[in-house]
Design an enzyme around this catalytic site. Structure first.
Site, short mmCIF file in Angstrom:
data_model
loop_
_atom_site.label_atom_id
_atom_site.label_comp_id
_atom_site.label_asym_id
_atom_site.label_seq_id
_atom_site.Cartn_x
_atom_site.Cartn_y
_atom_site.Cartn_z
CG LEU A 262 -0.37 31.96 37.89
CD1 LEU A 262 -1.97 32.40 37.74
CD2 LEU A 262 0.20 33.50 37.02
CG ASN B 215 -0.49 22.51 44.66
OD1 ASN B 215 -0.12 23.52 45.20
ND2 ASN B 215 -0.66 22.61 43.29
CB CYS C 60 -6.40 13.61 41.65
SG CYS C 60 -6.21 14.94 40.63
#
Ligand SMILES: [Zn+2]
Length: 169
Positions: free
Chosen positions: A26, A47, A105
């Site tokens: 999106l 992010n 991560c």
């Protein structure tokens, strides 16, 4: 796909809940109508670009945002109740133009139970916001140091020069 797996798992736990998955990335334009229809938004992304896009949409539509993050042994939990003008936003805490080193991560790894702890805490704050129960975490950042079993709470101030939420006032 990741969203289909998530939907299947959630439906297994809560068969009566209707889940609408959107299997695509999106951008700001696509986020806007989805955020406008929601009562609360939980950011579980990894992010800064997406986090800032979600934050902007929540500011634009005055929606409460429950943000969570986990990396290595460090967890973060934040609530920005953007239904009120006094509320800080994600960009007040992490400015959009800041030179931040992106640590994800996916590359750095995360202590597995930590994502569960932060995710459950996000769900807790989201339910409280929806039900209007108790005192929300709004305006505060909670940091969990899982290695040393320590929670810290830091007050987050609205940044009047910040631009993202300040423009609205
Ligand atoms: Zn702000």
């Amino acid at each position: 796909m990741k969203v289909d797996a998530a939907k299947q798992s959630l439906n297994a736990v809560n068969p009566e809940v209707e889940i609408v998955s959107v299997p695509k990335r999106l951008d700001a334009a696509a986020l806007s109508p989805l955020v406008s229809q929601a009562d609360v938004i939980l950011d579980c992304t990894d992010n800064f670009a997406t986090r800032h896009a979600i934050n902007r949409a929540c500011v634009a539509h005055a929606k409460p945002l429950v943000s969570g993050a986990a990396i290595r042994f460090d967890g973060q939990l934040m609530v920005f109740d953007l239904r009120t003008r006094e509320s800080a936003c994600y960009a007040c805490l992490f400015p959009e133009d800041a030179q931040v080193e992106e640590v994800q991560c996916s590359t750095m790894g995360v202590f597995a139970p930590l994502t569960g702890v932060i995710g459950a805490a996000q769900a807790m704050e989201a339910l409280k916001l929806l039900a209007g129960v108790g005192e929300s975490l709004s305006g505060k950042l909670q940091v969990l140091d899982a290695k040393n079993a320590e929670w810290r709470t830091v007050r987050v101030k609205k940044d009047p020069a910040g631009g993202v939420c300040a423009k609205k006032g």
